[in-house]
Design a protein around this motif. Structure first.
Motif, PDB file in Angstrom:
ATOM      1  N   ASN A   9       0.822  -1.207   0.000  1.00 57.51           N
ATOM      2  CA  ASN A   9       0.000   0.000   0.000  1.00 57.51           C
ATOM      3  C   ASN A   9       0.859   1.261   0.000  1.00 57.51           C
ATOM      4  O   ASN A   9       0.575   2.214  -0.739  1.00 57.51           O
ATOM      5  CB  ASN A   9      -0.929  -0.003   1.213  1.00 57.51           C
ATOM      6  N   LYS A  10       1.917   1.278   0.809  1.00 58.64           N
ATOM      7  CA  LYS A  10       2.720   2.483   0.972  1.00 58.64           C
ATOM      8  C   LYS A  10       3.850   2.605  -0.059  1.00 58.64           C
ATOM      9  O   LYS A  10       4.260   3.723  -0.395  1.00 58.64           O
ATOM     10  CB  LYS A  10       3.305   2.528   2.382  1.00 58.64           C
ATOM     11  N   LEU A  11       4.341   1.481  -0.535  1.00 57.83           N
ATOM     12  CA  LEU A  11       5.450   1.508  -1.485  1.00 57.83           C
ATOM     13  C   LEU A  11       5.007   1.263  -2.918  1.00 57.83           C
ATOM     14  O   LEU A  11       5.805   1.433  -3.846  1.00 57.83           O
ATOM     15  CB  LEU A  11       6.502   0.461  -1.094  1.00 57.83           C
ATOM     16  N   GLY A  12       3.775   0.825  -3.087  1.00 59.67           N
ATOM     17  CA  GLY A  12       3.307   0.471  -4.423  1.00 59.67           C
ATOM     18  C   GLY A  12       3.455  -1.026  -4.635  1.00 59.67           C
ATOM     19  O   GLY A  12       4.276  -1.681  -3.973  1.00 59.67           O
ATOM     20  N   PRO A  13       2.688  -1.587  -5.566  1.00 53.78           N
ATOM     21  CA  PRO A  13       2.695  -3.049  -5.743  1.00 53.78           C
ATOM     22  C   PRO A  13       4.036  -3.625  -6.170  1.00 53.78           C
ATOM     23  O   PRO A  13       4.397  -4.722  -5.744  1.00 53.78           O
ATOM     24  CB  PRO A  13       1.623  -3.271  -6.810  1.00 53.78           C
ATOM     25  N   LYS A  14       4.794  -2.911  -6.995  1.00 49.70           N
ATOM     26  CA  LYS A  14       6.067  -3.464  -7.482  1.00 49.70           C
ATOM     27  C   LYS A  14       7.174  -3.333  -6.446  1.00 49.70           C
ATOM     28  O   LYS A  14       7.798  -4.321  -6.045  1.00 49.70           O
ATOM     29  CB  LYS A  14       6.464  -2.779  -8.792  1.00 49.70           C
ATOM     30  N   LEU A  15       7.436  -2.112  -6.003  1.00 49.83           N
ATOM     31  CA  LEU A  15       8.472  -1.910  -4.993  1.00 49.83           C
ATOM     32  C   LEU A  15       8.088  -2.588  -3.685  1.00 49.83           C
ATOM     33  O   LEU A  15       8.928  -3.210  -3.032  1.00 49.83           O
ATOM     34  CB  LEU A  15       8.705  -0.423  -4.764  1.00 49.83           C
ATOM     35  N   GLY A  16       6.817  -2.505  -3.310  1.00 53.59           N
ATOM     36  CA  GLY A  16       6.373  -3.094  -2.057  1.00 53.59           C
ATOM     37  C   GLY A  16       6.582  -4.591  -2.011  1.00 53.59           C
ATOM     38  O   GLY A  16       7.015  -5.139  -0.990  1.00 53.59           O
ATOM     39  N   ALA A  17       6.286  -5.287  -3.112  1.00 52.83           N
ATOM     40  CA  ALA A  17       6.426  -6.747  -3.147  1.00 52.83           C
ATOM     41  C   ALA A  17       7.886  -7.161  -3.036  1.00 52.83           C
ATOM     42  O   ALA A  17       8.238  -8.080  -2.284  1.00 52.83           O
ATOM     43  CB  ALA A  17       5.810  -7.300  -4.427  1.00 52.83           C
ATOM     44  N   VAL A  18       8.759  -6.474  -3.777  1.00 56.15           N
ATOM     45  CA  VAL A  18      10.182  -6.816  -3.757  1.00 56.15           C
ATOM     46  C   VAL A  18      10.794  -6.441  -2.404  1.00 56.15           C
ATOM     47  O   VAL A  18      11.565  -7.215  -1.825  1.00 56.15           O
ATOM     48  CB  VAL A  18      10.930  -6.107  -4.905  1.00 56.15           C
ATOM     49  N   PHE A  19      10.446  -5.266  -1.904  1.00 54.20           N
ATOM     50  CA  PHE A  19      10.957  -4.823  -0.607  1.00 54.20           C
ATOM     51  C   PHE A  19      10.571  -5.808   0.486  1.00 54.20           C
ATOM     52  O   PHE A  19      11.404  -6.194   1.318  1.00 54.20           O
ATOM     53  CB  PHE A  19      10.407  -3.432  -0.286  1.00 54.20           C
ATOM     54  N   HIS A  20       9.308  -6.225   0.480  1.00 56.04           N
ATOM     55  CA  HIS A  20       8.823  -7.130   1.521  1.00 56.04           C
ATOM     56  C   HIS A  20       9.565  -8.471   1.477  1.00 56.04           C
ATOM     57  O   HIS A  20       9.978  -8.995   2.521  1.00 56.04           O
ATOM     58  CB  HIS A  20       7.330  -7.355   1.357  1.00 56.04           C
ATOM     59  N   ALA A  21       9.730  -9.025   0.286  1.00 54.04           N
ATOM     60  CA  ALA A  21      10.422 -10.312   0.155  1.00 54.04           C
ATOM     61  C   ALA A  21      11.883 -10.192   0.590  1.00 54.04           C
ATOM     62  O   ALA A  21      12.417 -11.066   1.285  1.00 54.04           O
ATOM     63  CB  ALA A  21      10.324 -10.814  -1.280  1.00 54.04           C
ATOM     64  N   LEU A  41      12.887   0.547  -9.090  1.00 56.35           N
ATOM     65  CA  LEU A  41      11.500   0.475  -8.661  1.00 56.35           C
ATOM     66  C   LEU A  41      11.078   1.702  -7.852  1.00 56.35           C
ATOM     67  O   LEU A  41       9.894   1.871  -7.567  1.00 56.35           O
ATOM     68  CB  LEU A  41      11.264  -0.785  -7.825  1.00 56.35           C
ATOM     69  N   CYS A  42      12.054   2.533  -7.478  1.00 53.00           N
ATOM     70  CA  CYS A  42      11.746   3.736  -6.710  1.00 53.00           C
ATOM     71  C   CYS A  42      11.118   4.793  -7.615  1.00 53.00           C
ATOM     72  O   CYS A  42      11.670   5.124  -8.667  1.00 53.00           O
ATOM     73  CB  CYS A  42      13.012   4.290  -6.054  1.00 53.00           C
ATOM     74  N   ASP A  43       9.972   5.321  -7.206  1.00 51.33           N
ATOM     75  CA  ASP A  43       9.279   6.335  -8.012  1.00 51.33           C
ATOM     76  C   ASP A  43      10.048   7.655  -8.076  1.00 51.33           C
ATOM     77  O   ASP A  43      10.072   8.319  -9.107  1.00 51.33           O
ATOM     78  CB  ASP A  43       7.876   6.585  -7.448  1.00 51.33           C
ATOM     79  N   GLU A  44      10.669   8.030  -6.975  1.00 50.70           N
ATOM     80  CA  GLU A  44      11.406   9.294  -6.927  1.00 50.70           C
ATOM     81  C   GLU A  44      12.846   9.074  -7.381  1.00 50.70           C
ATOM     82  O   GLU A  44      13.568   8.255  -6.804  1.00 50.70           O
ATOM     83  CB  GLU A  44      11.393   9.860  -5.520  1.00 50.70           C
TER      84      GLU A  44
END
Length: 229
Positions: A16-28, A103-106
């Motif tokens: 939710n906070k990082l977005g589906p792409k970055l969030g999924a990779v970050f979490h794993a 994957l970072c938006d900024e």
């Protein structure tokens, strides 16, 4: 008191906070790094804290302890290399911190993360040599030729530094986007290596007392009872 989130809720929060792409990779990656931290902490407790602990392990089960030591060491080195692998090898994508910058938006955040990834790559260079020529593959010249190029020096200090470097990549994203600092150590239940060392020490002391009773002739019947395990 804040409620404790379930693993599923934590993942959902990251997406939710990082977005589906970055969030999924970050979490794993966060989960993999946490497991690496646990294994490395257990290794240091057993084999990198005091000579007394080594003595307990050698007296209780020297050969088995050496097997555990080597297996944990190689497992940690493999983790270091997997987490810092190229984004793609042989046409197949990898879960690696090298994927995070893109994957970072900024753009500014992506640049900062990229610099931290480069630092982690340098910190894990020694482990990659071990993986390529000793763990994943058995280099022929290294095995049979004493004049072969030796493996990169590897120490507990280097591994600790490498673990911190990888952790720093994820922590930077966490602090910048999630406003949360990731712990550099994972709190584990009291059922790990230290508990094992206490049991082994108590067992060795009990066995020594049993031997003394037998030698003195003041033994008990159960002193000769080797119960099956």
């Amino acid at each position: 008191m804040a409620s404790r989130l379930s693993p599923e809720e934590v993942r959902a929060d990251h997406l939710n906070k990082l977005g589906p792409k970055l969030g999924a990779v970050f979490h794993a990656l966060k989960n993999d790094v946490a497991w690496l931290q646990v294994k490395w902490a257990e290794y240091r407790e057993l084999f990198g804290t005091s000579p007394q602990r080594i003595d307990i392990l050698n007296k209780a089960a020297g050969l088995f302890s050496r097997i555990v030591q080597d297996a944990l060491w190689e497992s940690v080195l493999l983790d270091l290399t997997r987490l810092t692998d190229p984004i793609e090898i042989g046409g197949k994508s990898n879960l690696t911190i090298a994927k995070l910058p893109e994957l970072c938006d900024e753009p500014a955040l992506g640049s900062e993360v990229s610099e931290l990834v480069e630092t982690a790559l340098k910190a894990t260079k020694f482990a990659r040599d071990w993986r390529n020529r000793r763990i994943s593959h058995r280099d022929l010249m290294l095995a049979v030729d004493s004049a072969a190029k030796p493996l990169e020096p590897a120490s507990r200090a280097q591994v600790s530094n490498a673990v911190r470097a990888i952790h720093s990549v994820l922590n930077h994203i966490s602090e910048k986007v999630l406003d949360t600092t990731l712990g550099d150590q994972v709190i584990t239940p009291a059922t790990g290596s230290v508990s094992l060392l206490h049991v082994l020490r108590d067992g060795l002391e009990a066995d020594e007392a049993r031997s003394e009773r037998i030698l003195s002739g003041k033994f008990e019947a159960e002193d000769f009872d080797r119960r099956k395990i």
